[in-house]
Design an enzyme around this catalytic site. Structure first.
Site, mmCIF file in Angstrom:
data_model
loop_
_atom_site.group_PDB
_atom_site.id
_atom_site.type_symbol
_atom_site.label_atom_id
_atom_site.label_comp_id
_atom_site.label_asym_id
_atom_site.label_seq_id
_atom_site.Cartn_x
_atom_site.Cartn_y
_atom_site.Cartn_z
ATOM 1 N N CYS A 86 30.655 44.313 47.369
ATOM 2 C CA CYS A 86 31.291 43.424 46.394
ATOM 3 C C CYS A 86 32.810 43.467 46.552
ATOM 4 C CB CYS A 86 30.817 43.767 44.981
ATOM 5 S SG CYS A 86 31.115 42.446 43.796
ATOM 6 N N HIS A 194 24.674 44.077 45.436
ATOM 7 C CA HIS A 194 24.818 45.489 45.042
ATOM 8 C C HIS A 194 23.541 46.292 45.274
ATOM 9 C CE1 HIS A 194 28.695 45.386 42.876
ATOM 10 N NE2 HIS A 194 28.373 44.148 42.583
ATOM 11 N N GLU A 196 23.293 49.423 45.403
ATOM 12 C CA GLU A 196 23.329 50.637 44.569
ATOM 13 C C GLU A 196 22.837 50.348 43.147
ATOM 14 O OE1 GLU A 196 25.774 48.681 45.018
ATOM 15 O OE2 GLU A 196 27.216 48.756 43.377
#
Lengths: 222, 76
Positions: A86, A194, A196
């Site tokens: 990002c 994302h 994560e």
């Protein structure tokens, strides 16, 4: 196995990224943007999502000039691994470690939802936990995620199998549906979605786990 | 001395903000606005003797992203 996560003023996914690295078996150090060196023996640097320096001037532009980014560039220059997610992807393009730039989303809106992401290549330490062509569910949350590069650059990325991920249904206007790209030596990855945030069942999805698990396997000492 | 830097998205690079402004002008009844491009202006107060080449260097290194933006410099 050591990972470093860079913390800029305005980073907000730094802890999430640290947790994902730790779950994959890495010792994680958080590194402040004013530091001038990475900790000794770092295998991979993570540049997290967020709004470094409030996105002033351009997303990632000021972060790219920070003291630690010189150390990250040196690390990548020596063949070190680095992943930018990002805002981290924006920082990597602003430092010139990855080609292209991120523009305002074509629809002008901030988009926060889970999207289908096509794995374009399994030939990297980041994507070898997937199969090429597989579509995974990963969240996006960005206002400036519209990847742009000139035709020549996009053709080169395609020709060298350096497009890591593309959007199944392009949410932001990115050229060629590109969501994530690799450096020429395939050791630096930048991506807007994302992983994560999709690495624990409590997140509502675990499709990002395979990336961190593959990294942990690839970078484990022999 | 002062310098003014104009930063604009390059031609051919999608400018969604410009497009939104053009659309809003049309909605207000301003017909015939065919295209709007939105950029930014950065004013610099500089030490006397700063050269245009130095300002250009500032543009290349930070003020503009030359992958997507062009810039022009006014000294005065």
């Amino acid at each position: 196995m050591k990972a470093a996560v860079i913390v800029f003023p305005g980073s907000n996914c730094d802890r999430d990224l640290a947790v994902a690295f730790r779950e994959a078996g890495f010792d994680v150090s958080m590194v402040w943007h004013k530091d001038t060196a990475l900790p000794q023996g770092v295998d991979i640097v993570g540049i997290p999502g967020g709004f470094s320096y409030g996105d002033y001037l351009r997303c990632g532009a000021i972060a790219a000039q920070s003291p630690i980014c010189r150390a990250v560039a040196d690390h990548a220059g020596r063949g070190g691994y680095a992943v930018g997610i990002c805002n981290g992807f924006q920082v990597l393009t602003e430092t010139g470690l990855l080609p292209g730039a991120l523009l305002r989303n074509a629809g002008l809106k901030y988009i926060c939802r889970t999207v289908g992401l096509r794995v374009e290549t399994a030939a990297s330490v980041y994507t070898e936990g997937y199969t090429a062509g597989q579509v995974i569910d990963i969240p996006i949350a960005h206002h400036d995620g519209n990847y742009f590069a000139d035709d020549e650059t996009v053709a080169a990325l395609r020709g060298e199998d350096r497009i890591a991920f593309s959007y199944a249904d392009n949410p932001n206007g990115s050229v060629g549906d590109i969501a994530g790209i690799l450096s020429a030596n395939r050791r630096v990855l930048g991506m807007m979605p994302h992983p994560e945030r999709a690495s624990d069942a409590r997140h509502g999805g675990t499709d990002g786990t395979a990336m961190f698990r593959a990294l942990g396997t690839a970078l484990a000492p022999a | 001395m002062k310098a003014r830097v104009h930063v604009m998205l390059k031609n051919g690079v999608l400018d969604p903000q410009g497009a939104a402004v053009r659309h809003a002008l049309g909605a207000l009844g301003f017909d015939g606005v065919e295209r709007v491009r939105q950029g930014k202006v950065i004013d610099l107060d500089l030490a006397e003797g700063t050269t245009e080449a130095q300002v250009r260097d500032m543009c290349e290194k930070l003020l503009a992203n030359t992958v997507i933006e062009s810039y022009s410099i006014e000294l005065g």
